[in-house]
Design an enzyme around this catalytic site. Structure first.
Site, short mmCIF file in Angstrom:
data_model
loop_
_atom_site.label_atom_id
_atom_site.label_comp_id
_atom_site.label_asym_id
_atom_site.label_seq_id
_atom_site.Cartn_x
_atom_site.Cartn_y
_atom_site.Cartn_z
N TYR A 1 7.30 7.15 43.63
CA TYR A 1 6.09 7.42 42.83
C TYR A 1 5.91 6.41 41.71
CZ TYR A 1 5.70 11.67 45.44
OH TYR A 1 5.56 12.56 46.47
N LYS B 1 18.96 12.63 50.07
CA LYS B 1 19.15 12.00 51.38
C LYS B 1 20.15 10.86 51.17
CE LYS B 1 18.03 11.48 55.71
NZ LYS B 1 18.40 12.45 56.75
N ASP C 1 17.19 16.88 54.99
CA ASP C 1 16.65 17.36 56.28
C ASP C 1 17.18 18.76 56.60
OD1 ASP C 1 19.11 16.13 56.61
OD2 ASP C 1 18.53 14.89 58.32
N ASP D 1 8.32 16.99 46.41
CA ASP D 1 6.93 17.12 46.84
C ASP D 1 6.88 17.85 48.19
OD1 ASP D 1 4.21 16.80 46.90
OD2 ASP D 1 4.22 14.62 47.06
O1 LIG Z 1 -1.25 13.08 43.03
C1 LIG Z 1 -1.57 13.48 44.14
O2 LIG Z 1 -2.68 13.24 44.62
C2 LIG Z 1 -0.63 14.33 44.94
C3 LIG Z 1 0.35 15.03 44.07
C4 LIG Z 1 1.16 16.01 44.78
O3 LIG Z 1 1.19 16.11 45.98
C5 LIG Z 1 1.97 16.95 44.00
O4 LIG Z 1 1.92 16.93 42.78
O5 LIG Z 1 2.69 17.75 44.60
MG LIG Z 2 2.44 17.71 46.65
#
Ligand SMILES: O=C(O)CCC(=O)C(=O)O
Ligand SMILES: [Mg+2]
Ligand SMILES: NC(=O)C1=CN([C@@H]2O[C@H](COP(=O)(O)OP(=O)(O)OC[C@H]3O[C@@H](n4cnc5c(N)ncnc54)[C@H](OP(=O)(O)O)[C@@H]3O)[C@@H](O)[C@H]2O)C=CC1
Length: 432
Positions: A160, A230, A296, A320
């Site tokens: 990210y 992972k 996983d 996420d």
């Molecule tokens: O920033 C985004 O568009 C996705 C963010 C996302 O999936 C989350 O915060 O879980």
């Molecule tokens: Mg998300």
């Protein structure tokens, strides 16, 4: 006194502040909010009504949130020709606690995520996403009531960070040449047509997130913290995360935790029986077991043995994926709340796990539950537990009456489908 470049000052309310790590919340705190894109306006309207009604009822009008609208996403672009005006960051820095609806991120090009930018700019390093079951919610699993986990997702690093180079660009050619010529890399399968992404994971970033997870486990009498990683494949990022987690637990929380690192060392020296005994003794003393699972298999085991998982600490991308997958077990993304928190500065933005669900934008049909429950987390964070409890009560009654939005109604026999706004009104009515 805070100064904004474009925004007017809040018309009423007082700021929340932090002294010696403790929040000072006045009776009329200024709370910035971002309405959000897509379904955001529908959801926010319902959520604001519910939060206001709960506070009014719980404190007989003695407390009231002074909402202060700040802008990001499409509304900001239409109003100020900027996706994320600096004033929004200034306001959240000044007033500490904010709440937001979802914001759209284009795929494969265009602006980078504003949601991620807010987390990074304000250094909100913990994304805290509790996953619990509300009686009566439709679920695809047999025993959804066994699911009670809190995900701590690292929120500032990993892929990210946005360090990515597009295939065929001059930048990617430089990076690939550097990797091949300077670093001896010879395993890029198609170097002529590869894009490249870089994944930074630091000791500081990992440890502060895992510290937050362990602190949470201690404060909430949780039994374990599982480090999900992972690390078998990404040894120096995900594997390091696991190692730093065990190191932190043993160095900073030696009297409150027992780690699988310790277990392995006892096993190597004295055998399995001794290691099992040491772990049992630690559990009997109320120590938190700090363990790990590879990502996983963790995704399978949260489904097949949910009681093995309690607090989960993990990296950004794993968190996420896990957040949406786990939400499915307890009724889906329509009631999956979250918070992005910096426990040191006190800055926090509360927001749902889901996105803008664009196909439902403006239809007043989606479930406002995730933002409402994010608001409940915010009230709890502020110490306004009486108002939070009223919302739980209203939500539980609305679900048990089977008066629910489309996402639940399509999975429930005999349910009455209501609109997003109506669901909010029912929660208010059912607060009693
Ligand atoms: O920033 C985004 O568009 C996705 C963010 C996302 O999936 C989350 O915060 O879980
Ligand atoms: Mg998300
Ligand atoms: N923090 C944030 O602001 C986030 C923003 N996003 C952004 O949102 C946009 C859309 O992303 P997408 O991948 O479609 O994911 P979304 O979470 O927006 O929507 C996916 C599906 O989830 C269900 N859903 C979402 N919200 C609700 C709700 N409130 N009530 C009931 N069901 C809901 C719907 O399912 P169904 O079709 O079955 O009805 C919907 O089609 C993207 O730009 C993405 O980047 C994504 C995640 C987080």
């Amino acid at each position: 006194m805070v100064e904004f470049k474009q925004y007017e000052l809040p018309k009423s309310g007082e700021p929340i502040s932090l002294t010696n790590g403790k929040l000072n919340v006045p009776n009329n705190p200024i709370v910035p909010f971002i309405e959000g894109d897509g379904t955001g306006p529908d959801i926010w309207a319902a959520s604001q009504r519910v939060l206001d009604a709960a506070v009014e009822k719980a404190y007989n009008g003695e407390r009231k949130i002074a909402w202060y609208e700040v802008y990001a996403g499409e509304k900001a672009f239409n109003k100020f020709n900027e996706w994320l005006p600096e004033d929004t960051l200034t306001a959240i820095k000044e007033y500490l606690i904010a709440i937001k609806g979802p914001l759209t991120t284009p795929i494969g090009g265009g602006i980078r995520s504003l949601n991620v930018a807010l987390r990074q700019e304000l250094d909100l390093y913990s994304c805290v996403r509790p996953v619990r079951y509300f009686q009566g919610v439709p679920s695809p699993v047999r025993r959804p009531e066994l699911v009670d986990m809190v995900i701590f997702r690292e929120n500032t690093e990993d892929i990210y960070a946005g360090i990515e180079y597009k295939a065929f660009s001059d930048e990617v050619k430089k990076v690939i040449e550097f990797l091949q010529n300077e670093m001896g890399v010879n395993k890029i399968r198609f170097p002529e047509s590869s894009g490249i992404g870089i994944k930074p994971v630091s000791e500081e970033g990992s440890k502060r997130l895992i510290r937050a997870a362990i602190e949470y486990a201690i404060q909430h009498n949780r039994k374990s913290v599982t480090l999900v990683h992972k690390g078998n494949i990404m040894k120096f990022t995900e594997g390091a995360f696991k190692n730093w987690g065990y190191e932190l637990a043993e160095q900073e929380y030696g009297d409150k935790t027992f780690t699988w690192g310790q277990y392995d060392r006892i096993k190597a020296e004295q055998g399995t029986e001794a290691a099992d005994k040491a772990q049992e003794e630690a559990q009997a003393q109320g120590k938190i077991i700090v363990k790990d699972a590879i990502a996983d298999i963790a995704l399978q085991q949260v489904l097949t043995r949910p009681t093995d998982f309690d607090v989960i600490a993990t990296l950004n991308l794993n968190g996420d994926y896990l957040s949406d997958a786990l939400a499915a077990q307890v009724g889906g993304i329509g009631i999956a709340p979250g918070a992005n928190i910096n426990y040191v500065t006190g800055h926090a933005i509360f927001e749902a796990t889901h996105g803008t669900a664009p196909k439902y934008a403006g239809l007043d049909v989606v479930n406002p539950g995730s933002v409402i429950l994010s608001g409940v987390l915010m009230l709890e964070h502020m110490g306004w537990n009486e108002a939070a409890d009223l919302i739980y009560k209203g939500l539980e009654k609305s679900i048990s009456d089977k008066t629910v939005t489309y996402d639940f109604a399509r999975l429930m026999d005999g349910a009455t489908k209501v609109k997003c706004s109506e669901f909010g009104d029912l929660i208010i009515k059912n607060m009693g």
